[in-house]
Scaffold this motif. Structure first.
Motif, PDB file in Angstrom:
ATOM      1  N   GLY A  18       2.694  10.185   8.449  1.00  0.00           N
ATOM      2  CA  GLY A  18       1.118  10.047   8.398  1.00  0.00           C
ATOM      3  C   GLY A  18       0.646   9.993   7.070  1.00  0.00           C
ATOM      4  N   ASN A  19       1.109  10.138   6.562  1.00  0.00           N
ATOM      5  CA  ASN A  19       0.511  10.023   4.809  1.00  0.00           C
ATOM      6  C   ASN A  19       0.105   8.429   5.031  1.00  0.00           C
ATOM      7  N   ILE A  20       0.861   7.837   5.702  1.00  0.00           N
ATOM      8  CA  ILE A  20       1.119   6.045   5.211  1.00  0.00           C
ATOM      9  C   ILE A  20       0.153   5.376   6.033  1.00  0.00           C
ATOM     10  N   THR A  21      -1.058   4.769   4.723  1.00  0.00           N
ATOM     11  CA  THR A  21      -1.943   3.944   5.954  1.00  0.00           C
ATOM     12  C   THR A  21      -1.249   2.622   6.916  1.00  0.00           C
ATOM     13  N   LEU A  22      -2.296   1.857   7.910  1.00  0.00           N
ATOM     14  CA  LEU A  22      -1.353   1.075   8.444  1.00  0.00           C
ATOM     15  C   LEU A  22      -2.150  -0.059   7.228  1.00  0.00           C
ATOM     16  N   LYS A  23      -2.970   0.134   6.758  1.00  0.00           N
ATOM     17  CA  LYS A  23      -2.454  -1.312   5.501  1.00  0.00           C
ATOM     18  C   LYS A  23      -2.155  -1.309   4.853  1.00  0.00           C
ATOM     19  N   GLU A  24      -1.586  -0.202   4.161  1.00  0.00           N
ATOM     20  CA  GLU A  24      -0.250  -0.245   3.911  1.00  0.00           C
ATOM     21  C   GLU A  24       1.541  -1.257   4.483  1.00  0.00           C
ATOM     22  N   ILE A  25       1.215  -0.707   5.101  1.00  0.00           N
ATOM     23  CA  ILE A  25       2.067  -0.835   6.214  1.00  0.00           C
ATOM     24  C   ILE A  25       2.106  -2.672   6.473  1.00  0.00           C
ATOM     25  N   GLU A  26       0.778  -2.984   6.622  1.00  0.00           N
ATOM     26  CA  GLU A  26       0.554  -4.926   6.816  1.00  0.00           C
ATOM     27  C   GLU A  26       1.710  -5.555   6.896  1.00  0.00           C
TER      28      GLU A  26
END
Length: 151
Positions: free
Chosen positions: A92-100
């Motif tokens: 939950g600490n990692i945003t979707l923008k960081e995963i892209e």
């Protein structure tokens, strides 16, 4: 008949001139001395002195990969990336923008893997099945992410 005799005398004159030229000093003399020094070094090496510059150069060992080993490595890399993606998606600490960026790499790796599977023969059908299902899973995750399923 006199013309034939003249040819012989002309050839004798030419031979004597070429002999004089070869005995004279000049660029040919420098080459001759260089050649003699190399021949002496070669003779010394034949007599037991090892000349490293004239020795045999050993060939390097080549690590030749087969197409099936390349596909196996790419499949393993893609599975590892999918596992890492699943952990990041669950965090939950990692945003979707960081995963892209990770998903962009997954998509590129999946496309590369699918291209490599086209080179495999019928003998590697089980490897083809595993590689293709892994690539399809990665592409499906990419499409789900782009579609917004994880918002």
């Amino acid at each position: 008949m006199t013309n034939i005799n003249n040819i012989q005398s002309i050839s004798q004159i030419l031979d004597s001139q070429s002999t004089k030229k070869s005995k004279s000093s000049g660029p040919a003399q420098g080459f001759e001395s260089l050649l003699n020094s190399v021949l002496e070094k070669t003779q010394e090496s034949e007599q037991g002195i090892q000349a490293t510059e004239l020795g045999e150069i050993p060939a390097m060992d080549f690590d030749i990969q087969t197409v099936s080993s390349i596909v196996t490595d790419k499949t393993d890399k893609l599975l590892t990336s999918l596992e890492s993606y699943a952990y990041k998606l669950d965090d939950g600490n990692i945003t979707l923008k960081e995963i892209e960026p990770m998903l962009e790499e997954l998509n590129a790796d999946a496309a590369s893997l699918l291209e490599e599977t086209l080179s495999l023969g019928e003998d590697d059908q089980s490897l083809i099945d595993i590689a293709r299902s892994t690539a399809v899973t990665a592409k499906t995750e990419y499409l789900k992410f782009q579609r917004g399923d994880y918002l």
